[in-house]
Each structure stands twice: as C-alpha cells, then as structure tokens.
Design a protein around this motif. Structure first.
Motif, PDB file in Angstrom:
ATOM      1  N   PHE A  56       0.829  -1.204   0.000  1.00  0.00           N
ATOM      2  CA  PHE A  56       0.000   0.000   0.000  1.00  0.00           C
ATOM      3  C   PHE A  56       0.869   1.262   0.000  1.00  0.00           C
ATOM      4  O   PHE A  56       0.603   2.224  -0.744  1.00  0.00           O
ATOM      5  CB  PHE A  56      -0.940   0.013   1.201  1.00  0.00           C
ATOM      6  CG  PHE A  56      -1.983  -1.066   1.162  1.00  0.00           C
ATOM      7  CD1 PHE A  56      -2.584  -1.417  -0.036  1.00  0.00           C
ATOM      8  CD2 PHE A  56      -2.359  -1.745   2.313  1.00  0.00           C
ATOM      9  CE1 PHE A  56      -3.549  -2.410  -0.082  1.00  0.00           C
ATOM     10  CE2 PHE A  56      -3.319  -2.746   2.273  1.00  0.00           C
ATOM     11  CZ  PHE A  56      -3.919  -3.084   1.066  1.00  0.00           C
ATOM     12  N   ALA A  57       1.922   1.261   0.850  1.00  0.00           N
ATOM     13  CA  ALA A  57       2.779   2.444   0.948  1.00  0.00           C
ATOM     14  C   ALA A  57       3.541   2.689  -0.349  1.00  0.00           C
ATOM     15  O   ALA A  57       3.604   3.819  -0.846  1.00  0.00           O
ATOM     16  CB  ALA A  57       3.752   2.278   2.113  1.00  0.00           C
ATOM     17  N   SER A  58       4.134   1.629  -0.918  1.00  0.00           N
ATOM     18  CA  SER A  58       4.896   1.791  -2.161  1.00  0.00           C
ATOM     19  C   SER A  58       3.987   2.175  -3.318  1.00  0.00           C
ATOM     20  O   SER A  58       4.346   3.016  -4.149  1.00  0.00           O
ATOM     21  CB  SER A  58       5.657   0.504  -2.486  1.00  0.00           C
ATOM     22  OG  SER A  58       4.764  -0.601  -2.626  1.00  0.00           O
ATOM     23  N   GLY A  59       2.799   1.582  -3.373  1.00  0.00           N
ATOM     24  CA  GLY A  59       1.855   1.951  -4.426  1.00  0.00           C
ATOM     25  C   GLY A  59       1.444   3.405  -4.329  1.00  0.00           C
ATOM     26  O   GLY A  59       1.322   4.107  -5.338  1.00  0.00           O
ATOM     27  N   LEU A  60       1.228   3.881  -3.106  1.00  0.00           N
ATOM     28  CA  LEU A  60       0.856   5.277  -2.902  1.00  0.00           C
ATOM     29  C   LEU A  60       1.978   6.210  -3.337  1.00  0.00           C
ATOM     30  O   LEU A  60       1.742   7.194  -4.055  1.00  0.00           O
ATOM     31  CB  LEU A  60       0.518   5.518  -1.424  1.00  0.00           C
ATOM     32  CG  LEU A  60       0.232   6.971  -1.026  1.00  0.00           C
ATOM     33  CD1 LEU A  60      -0.986   7.498  -1.765  1.00  0.00           C
ATOM     34  CD2 LEU A  60       0.051   7.075   0.487  1.00  0.00           C
ATOM     35  N   ILE A  61       3.210   5.903  -2.922  1.00  0.00           N
ATOM     36  CA  ILE A  61       4.337   6.776  -3.263  1.00  0.00           C
ATOM     37  C   ILE A  61       4.574   6.792  -4.770  1.00  0.00           C
ATOM     38  O   ILE A  61       4.799   7.856  -5.369  1.00  0.00           O
ATOM     39  CB  ILE A  61       5.599   6.318  -2.505  1.00  0.00           C
ATOM     40  CG1 ILE A  61       5.424   6.583  -1.008  1.00  0.00           C
ATOM     41  CG2 ILE A  61       6.844   7.033  -3.038  1.00  0.00           C
ATOM     42  CD1 ILE A  61       6.527   6.052  -0.152  1.00  0.00           C
ATOM     43  N   MET A  62       4.509   5.626  -5.427  1.00  0.00           N
ATOM     44  CA  MET A  62       4.733   5.589  -6.874  1.00  0.00           C
ATOM     45  C   MET A  62       3.646   6.328  -7.636  1.00  0.00           C
ATOM     46  O   MET A  62       3.900   6.909  -8.694  1.00  0.00           O
ATOM     47  CB  MET A  62       4.831   4.135  -7.342  1.00  0.00           C
ATOM     48  CG  MET A  62       6.102   3.440  -6.903  1.00  0.00           C
ATOM     49  SD  MET A  62       6.328   1.819  -7.689  1.00  0.00           S
ATOM     50  CE  MET A  62       4.928   0.908  -7.019  1.00  0.00           C
ATOM     51  N   SER A  63       2.424   6.309  -7.119  1.00  0.00           N
ATOM     52  CA  SER A  63       1.339   7.025  -7.792  1.00  0.00           C
ATOM     53  C   SER A  63       1.431   8.525  -7.564  1.00  0.00           C
ATOM     54  O   SER A  63       0.946   9.310  -8.386  1.00  0.00           O
ATOM     55  CB  SER A  63      -0.014   6.503  -7.314  1.00  0.00           C
ATOM     56  OG  SER A  63      -0.191   6.756  -5.926  1.00  0.00           O
ATOM     57  N   VAL A  64       2.058   8.950  -6.472  1.00  0.00           N
ATOM     58  CA  VAL A  64       2.185  10.375  -6.174  1.00  0.00           C
ATOM     59  C   VAL A  64       3.321  11.011  -6.978  1.00  0.00           C
ATOM     60  O   VAL A  64       3.209  12.166  -7.424  1.00  0.00           O
ATOM     61  CB  VAL A  64       2.409  10.583  -4.660  1.00  0.00           C
ATOM     62  CG1 VAL A  64       2.842  12.006  -4.360  1.00  0.00           C
ATOM     63  CG2 VAL A  64       1.139  10.244  -3.886  1.00  0.00           C
ATOM     64  N   LEU A  65       4.419  10.281  -7.185  1.00  0.00           N
ATOM     65  CA  LEU A  65       5.570  10.845  -7.890  1.00  0.00           C
ATOM     66  C   LEU A  65       5.206  11.129  -9.352  1.00  0.00           C
ATOM     67  O   LEU A  65       4.743  10.238 -10.061  1.00  0.00           O
ATOM     68  CB  LEU A  65       6.756   9.875  -7.833  1.00  0.00           C
ATOM     69  CG  LEU A  65       7.370   9.642  -6.449  1.00  0.00           C
ATOM     70  CD1 LEU A  65       8.457   8.585  -6.526  1.00  0.00           C
ATOM     71  CD2 LEU A  65       7.931  10.943  -5.888  1.00  0.00           C
ATOM     72  N   PRO A  66       5.424  12.338  -9.855  1.00  0.00           N
ATOM     73  CA  PRO A  66       5.121  12.651 -11.264  1.00  0.00           C
ATOM     74  C   PRO A  66       5.993  11.822 -12.200  1.00  0.00           C
ATOM     75  O   PRO A  66       7.216  11.780 -12.041  1.00  0.00           O
ATOM     76  CB  PRO A  66       5.445  14.146 -11.378  1.00  0.00           C
ATOM     77  CG  PRO A  66       5.445  14.655  -9.976  1.00  0.00           C
ATOM     78  CD  PRO A  66       5.903  13.515  -9.120  1.00  0.00           C
ATOM     79  N   ILE A  67       5.390  11.174 -13.172  1.00  0.00           N
ATOM     80  CA  ILE A  67       6.127  10.262 -14.035  1.00  0.00           C
ATOM     81  C   ILE A  67       7.128  11.001 -14.907  1.00  0.00           C
ATOM     82  O   ILE A  67       8.169  10.442 -15.276  1.00  0.00           O
ATOM     83  CB  ILE A  67       5.139   9.439 -14.902  1.00  0.00           C
ATOM     84  CG1 ILE A  67       5.862   8.251 -15.552  1.00  0.00           C
ATOM     85  CG2 ILE A  67       4.457  10.321 -15.926  1.00  0.00           C
ATOM     86  CD1 ILE A  67       6.425   7.250 -14.578  1.00  0.00           C
ATOM     87  N   ASP A  68       6.864  12.267 -15.244  1.00  0.00           N
ATOM     88  CA  ASP A  68       7.823  13.012 -16.064  1.00  0.00           C
ATOM     89  C   ASP A  68       9.096  13.312 -15.279  1.00  0.00           C
ATOM     90  O   ASP A  68      10.198  13.338 -15.851  1.00  0.00           O
ATOM     91  CB  ASP A  68       7.196  14.304 -16.596  1.00  0.00           C
ATOM     92  CG  ASP A  68       6.742  15.227 -15.474  1.00  0.00           C
ATOM     93  OD1 ASP A  68       6.335  14.712 -14.413  1.00  0.00           O
ATOM     94  OD2 ASP A  68       6.787  16.458 -15.663  1.00  0.00           O
ATOM     95  N   ARG A  69       8.979  13.508 -13.959  1.00  0.00           N
ATOM     96  CA  ARG A  69      10.167  13.704 -13.130  1.00  0.00           C
ATOM     97  C   ARG A  69      10.903  12.392 -12.920  1.00  0.00           C
ATOM     98  O   ARG A  69      12.132  12.362 -12.812  1.00  0.00           O
ATOM     99  CB  ARG A  69       9.788  14.319 -11.784  1.00  0.00           C
ATOM    100  CG  ARG A  69       9.189  15.712 -11.885  1.00  0.00           C
ATOM    101  CD  ARG A  69       9.079  16.354 -10.522  1.00  0.00           C
ATOM    102  NE  ARG A  69      10.393  16.635  -9.966  1.00  0.00           N
ATOM    103  CZ  ARG A  69      11.067  17.767 -10.182  1.00  0.00           C
ATOM    104  NH1 ARG A  69      10.555  18.707 -10.962  1.00  0.00           N
ATOM    105  NH2 ARG A  69      12.249  17.956  -9.621  1.00  0.00           N
ATOM    106  N   VAL A  70      10.171  11.287 -12.823  1.00  0.00           N
ATOM    107  CA  VAL A  70      10.807   9.972 -12.702  1.00  0.00           C
ATOM    108  C   VAL A  70      11.650   9.685 -13.944  1.00  0.00           C
ATOM    109  O   VAL A  70      12.786   9.209 -13.856  1.00  0.00           O
ATOM    110  CB  VAL A  70       9.743   8.875 -12.505  1.00  0.00           C
ATOM    111  CG1 VAL A  70      10.396   7.487 -12.554  1.00  0.00           C
ATOM    112  CG2 VAL A  70       9.015   9.060 -11.181  1.00  0.00           C
ATOM    113  N   ARG A  71      11.118   9.997 -15.106  1.00  0.00           N
ATOM    114  CA  ARG A  71      11.833   9.757 -16.367  1.00  0.00           C
ATOM    115  C   ARG A  71      12.872  10.823 -16.679  1.00  0.00           C
ATOM    116  O   ARG A  71      13.647  10.674 -17.617  1.00  0.00           O
ATOM    117  CB  ARG A  71      10.831   9.684 -17.514  1.00  0.00           C
ATOM    118  CG  ARG A  71       9.878   8.500 -17.421  1.00  0.00           C
ATOM    119  CD  ARG A  71       8.804   8.589 -18.488  1.00  0.00           C
ATOM    120  NE  ARG A  71       7.906   7.446 -18.441  1.00  0.00           N
ATOM    121  CZ  ARG A  71       6.763   7.380 -19.113  1.00  0.00           C
ATOM    122  NH1 ARG A  71       6.394   8.392 -19.893  1.00  0.00           N
ATOM    123  NH2 ARG A  71       5.999   6.306 -19.030  1.00  0.00           N
TER     124      ARG A  71
END
Length: 241
Positions: free
Chosen positions: A33-48
């Motif tokens: 739950f925690a990892s799913g929440l954090i990954m969904s919050v992080l903007p994908i353009d910043r991740v890439r």
C-alpha cells in the motif's frame, strides 16, 4: 445442536487462519500500500527525467543538402538491414542503420562512410545539449556492464551532472542516442518498485516466488476475512413460538 457446534468450530478455525495470515502477510501488505501510494504520487515526467533532459532532438534536416543515395549506404553494411533513419547527431547529419539483429551503425549522410562508435567527447556534447538544468561541467565514464540503475544498450557512456538531483544521462555508443536518464526521483521510485514486486536485488522480476506466495496469501487472507464477516454478521433472532 450439532450444526451449531460445527459452525462454531468452523468459525474458530477460520479465525485462527485469518490471524496467522495477518501476522505473516500484514507487513508486506503495508509495504504494498505504501509503495503503491508513493509511486502514484511521484510525477512520471520527473521519474523519467523529462523535466531536465530533452531526449528528442530539435535539430532538423537540411532539405537542400545533397546526400548519398540509399543503395550506397546499404552497400556499406554486410548484414541484413531492417531500417535506415536520417537524423542529426551533435550537429552532423547521419544515417542510422538498424540491422535485422537489432544492432545499429551510423554512417555519414553525405559520403555514406561508416562513423566510429561515439566517443566520450561526443557523448558529453550530446548530453550537455539536451540538459535543461543548472550544473557544473559533467564527468563521463564508460559503462560496459548492466546494473540496477541501467540495463540498456551496451556499451554506453554515463554522463554525471553534479546537480542537486544527481542526474545521470546514458548514451549508447553505437548510435549516440540518449537511452536512459536517472535522477533522485527515479531512484526513489525504483526503490519502492523493488519493494512492491519483492525483487529486492534487481528490481525487475515481476514473477518472483516471494511475490506469488504473498499474493496468494493475501487472497487467502481476504477470503478468510470475508468468511469471518459472514459468521459475525448480526442476525435477527427468531421469536420463540
């Protein structure tokens, strides 16, 4: 009376199973739950790294420039060719030839002569041109083996920008293309991705026995919880005749 005793026995058994499953799987459920929440919050353009590195070249081809005919380019290659693309590379127009086996060669667009693999200076120039942030001059190092951070085309060049996000740009030596961008946001995302799929070493295997086992345990936990909900649901008492 017998039916009621069997029902009570089944209730106790399901309750024990649910309790033990909750103890064993509960921590991983929290991590999911925690990892799913954090990954969904992080903007994908910043991740890439799209906010700081522009992978798409804005340079266009000169339509009035003479180029070597395609058949001359193909004669320079011994292997079967899948595709030929003309593009700009560090201010130079090249023909990128992709072979049937996936390997890539670059040729001068005007003379059709083969160009040696991209060297460190050219890779640095490509990365600096694509970089949109503020940083001191970057360093360059060769990458010859895969790692947790990079599993792309090899060999490659890694250009390290000493900015606040520790940005790294990976450039394939065979084509000069930017094949990966890594930064602090990506590393945070990748850490929680490894926790989420339970591949703590390589962060890429979605079919680990741990994940399959805990996912099955989570399903059993949900089924046991539903059964307990059924057993404990309040029922209207029948009036005694």
């Amino acid at each position: 009376m017998v039916l009621r005793s069997n029902r009570l026995r089944l209730h106790v058994g399901v309750s024990r199973v649910h309790r033990w499953l909750a103890l064993i799987i509960g921590v991983q459920l929290l991590l999911w739950f925690a990892s799913g929440l954090i990954m969904s919050v992080l903007p994908i353009d910043r991740v890439r790294g799209e906010h700081i590195v522009d992978r798409a070249s804005l340079a266009t081809l000169d339509q009035g420039r003479a180029r070597a005919p395609l058949d001359i380019v193909l004669r320079q290659v011994a292997a079967p060719v899948r595709e030929v693309r003309y593009r700009m590379l560090a201010g130079r127009e090249v023909a990128e030839v992709e072979m049937a086996d996936g390997s890539v060669q670059i040729h001068d667009a005007e003379t059709a002569s083969a160009i040696p693999p991209v060297n460190a200076a050219m890779a640095r120039a490509v990365a600096v041109r694509a970089y949109r942030g503020k940083s001191a001059p970057p360093s360059v190092r060769a990458v010859t083996s895969a790692s947790t951070e990079y599993k792309g085309v090899l060999p490659a060049w890694r250009i390290d920008f000493p900015d606040q996000d520790s940005t790294r740009v990976y450039i394939a030596q065979n084509s000069g293309r930017i094949v990966a961008v890594r930064n602090g946001t990506w590393r945070l995302y990748d850490f929680f991705w490894g926790l989420h799929i339970m591949d703590w070493k390589n962060h890429e295997d979605f079919n680990t026995p741990w994940l399959i086992g805990f996912a099955g345990g989570g399903l059993a936990l949900a089924i046991a919880g539903s059964a307990l909900l059924y057993f404990r649901w309040p029922r209207k008492r029948r009036r005694k005749s």
